[in-house]
Structures are given as structure tokens and as C-alpha cells.
Design a protein around this motif. Sequence first.
Motif, short mmCIF file in Angstrom:
data_model
loop_
_atom_site.label_atom_id
_atom_site.label_comp_id
_atom_site.label_asym_id
_atom_site.label_seq_id
_atom_site.Cartn_x
_atom_site.Cartn_y
_atom_site.Cartn_z
N LEU A 63 0.83 -1.20 0.00
CA LEU A 63 0.00 0.00 0.00
C LEU A 63 0.86 1.25 0.00
CD1 LEU A 63 -2.93 1.03 0.25
CD2 LEU A 63 -2.54 1.20 2.66
N PHE A 64 1.87 1.27 0.90
CA PHE A 64 2.73 2.46 0.96
C PHE A 64 3.54 2.62 -0.31
CE2 PHE A 64 1.40 4.04 4.70
CZ PHE A 64 1.61 3.25 5.82
N ALA A 65 4.05 1.47 -0.83
CA ALA A 65 4.81 1.55 -2.07
C ALA A 65 3.94 2.10 -3.19
CB ALA A 65 5.34 0.17 -2.44
N GLY A 66 2.68 1.68 -3.24
CA GLY A 66 1.78 2.18 -4.27
C GLY A 66 1.52 3.66 -4.14
N ILE A 67 1.32 4.14 -2.90
CA ILE A 67 1.08 5.57 -2.70
C ILE A 67 2.29 6.37 -3.18
CG2 ILE A 67 0.71 7.35 -0.98
CD1 ILE A 67 -0.87 5.45 0.63
N LEU A 68 3.51 5.91 -2.80
CA LEU A 68 4.71 6.63 -3.21
C LEU A 68 4.84 6.64 -4.73
CD1 LEU A 68 7.27 5.41 -0.57
CD2 LEU A 68 6.24 7.65 -0.77
N TRP A 69 4.62 5.46 -5.34
CA TRP A 69 4.75 5.36 -6.79
C TRP A 69 3.76 6.26 -7.50
CZ3 TRP A 69 7.39 4.22 -10.85
CH2 TRP A 69 6.75 3.92 -12.03
N GLY A 70 2.48 6.24 -7.02
CA GLY A 70 1.47 7.08 -7.65
C GLY A 70 1.81 8.55 -7.53
N ALA A 71 2.25 8.98 -6.34
CA ALA A 71 2.56 10.39 -6.14
C ALA A 71 3.74 10.81 -7.01
CB ALA A 71 2.86 10.64 -4.67
N SER A 72 4.79 9.98 -7.07
CA SER A 72 5.99 10.38 -7.82
C SER A 72 5.68 10.42 -9.31
CB SER A 72 7.14 9.43 -7.52
OG SER A 72 7.18 8.41 -8.47
N GLU A 89 -1.63 3.24 -5.42
CA GLU A 89 -1.35 4.11 -6.56
C GLU A 89 -2.52 5.05 -6.80
OE1 GLU A 89 -0.62 2.10 -10.17
OE2 GLU A 89 -0.08 3.93 -11.22
N CYS A 90 -3.76 4.54 -6.69
CA CYS A 90 -4.91 5.43 -6.87
C CYS A 90 -4.92 6.53 -5.82
CB CYS A 90 -6.21 4.62 -6.76
SG CYS A 90 -6.47 3.53 -8.13
N SER A 116 -6.71 10.05 -8.00
CA SER A 116 -7.79 9.86 -8.96
C SER A 116 -7.97 8.37 -9.11
CB SER A 116 -7.42 10.51 -10.29
OG SER A 116 -8.16 9.94 -11.32
N ILE A 117 -9.20 7.96 -9.44
CA ILE A 117 -9.43 6.51 -9.53
C ILE A 117 -8.88 5.97 -10.82
CG2 ILE A 117 -11.16 4.73 -9.55
CD1 ILE A 117 -11.34 5.86 -6.97
N VAL A 118 -9.15 6.67 -11.94
CA VAL A 118 -8.92 6.03 -13.23
C VAL A 118 -7.61 6.47 -13.87
CG1 VAL A 118 -9.78 5.91 -15.56
CG2 VAL A 118 -11.32 5.62 -13.69
N ALA A 119 -7.31 7.78 -13.87
CA ALA A 119 -6.18 8.23 -14.67
C ALA A 119 -5.37 9.25 -13.92
CB ALA A 119 -6.68 8.83 -15.99
N TYR A 120 -4.18 9.55 -14.46
CA TYR A 120 -3.38 10.63 -13.94
C TYR A 120 -3.91 11.93 -14.53
CZ TYR A 120 0.10 7.37 -12.23
OH TYR A 120 0.74 6.40 -11.55
N LYS A 121 -4.61 12.73 -13.71
CA LYS A 121 -5.20 13.95 -14.26
C LYS A 121 -4.15 15.05 -14.17
CE LYS A 121 -9.62 12.39 -14.00
NZ LYS A 121 -10.44 11.59 -13.87
N VAL A 122 -3.42 15.25 -15.28
CA VAL A 122 -2.37 16.29 -15.24
C VAL A 122 -2.94 17.58 -15.80
CG1 VAL A 122 -0.26 15.03 -15.15
CG2 VAL A 122 -1.51 15.09 -17.27
#
Lengths: 91, 103
Positions: A29-38, B91-92, B97-103
Amino acid sequence: MSVFRLDMADVPAPVRVSPLIKFGRWSFLFAGILWGASRHRSLSKKENALREIEEKTRAAREAKLAEEKARASKAELMALAAQAGIKDFTP
Amino acid sequence: MAKLVQSLSTKGPVMMKALVDDAKPKFATFLKYAKVELVPPTPAEIPQIRSGIQKLLSGFRTGRWKQLTVKEAWLNTLVTAEVCLWFFVGECIGKRSIVAYKV
């Protein structure tokens, strides 16, 4: 009516989840949050740079498109006139 | 329409209270399970985690995975898939965002 209510007595006992699984879940979960944010940050940077370039060339681009359109519509009018049999048509 | 709004404004708070009262024991049940199942592993459980990883690796090396029943293998697959899916939930959250990277 009391049959449909969930009493504390007849719910099953909570499962003792293995620590390895819990560790795996939370670390993913934490790895995913970091990956998504970066990734979001890097993609936003690229998009902002592209947007700036687009802003700069907007005037030149729109002028070229307008000129293309005018030329195409003129050619279309000439073709229509030729079809209709009008000679020496100047739009 | 006006009557609906009127009846909603008089019965609204009563309905909200009924909803909250109904949800409280259910939320208590959820908490009861969450405290045991969802809580992150404490530092006291680190040796168990290490031994678990060792057991996995040694089992993979000795070839014990060829002697699992299909049911056990299927259960292991499901659990692994669930653990990996938490990455995408994270990652979401990270990309907000749920579906995409809203840039």
C-alpha cells in the motif's frame, strides 16, 4: 425481528492474519502511494512544459490553420462553380 | 415538490438519527474485526515475518511447491493476488484519482 439483528454473540471470531501477509499488504500500500505520487509529479511537470510551448506557438499555429481553411473553401467554391457551368467565377 | 421538501425538512433529522443509531453497532462490529485483522504488524512480529519469508524461500528451493494440492495452490494464488492488488489501491491514492493521472 431480533433474528435479523447482528448480536455480538453469534458473529464468527476474527481471523488471526499471519504477520507476513499483513506486512506485505501494508508495504505494498505504501509503495503504491509513493509510486502514484511520484509518477503524478513527473507527468505533471512534462505536461506543464508542453503546455507552455503550446501557448507560445498558438498564434502562428492558428494563423496557419485559418489560411488553410480559407484556401480549401475557395477551392471548393471554384469546383462548385465549374460544376454549375459558370465561367469566369471570382469568389 | 414543495411538500416533498417540507416533509424532508421535518423528517430529515429524525432519519439521520435513525441511520446513525443503526450504523453504530455495525461500526462496532467492523472495529472489532479491524483491530485484529487490519492493523499493521507490530515490531514484535518481525521475527515471525522473517521466518515466514525463509519458509517460503526454502519451500520454493526444495521443490515442495510441486507437492501442493491444487486447492492449496489456488488459495495461495488468491492471497498473493490480494496482497499485490493493494499496490494499485495505493497508486490510486497517490495519484488522487481513480482512473487516470489527471495532469
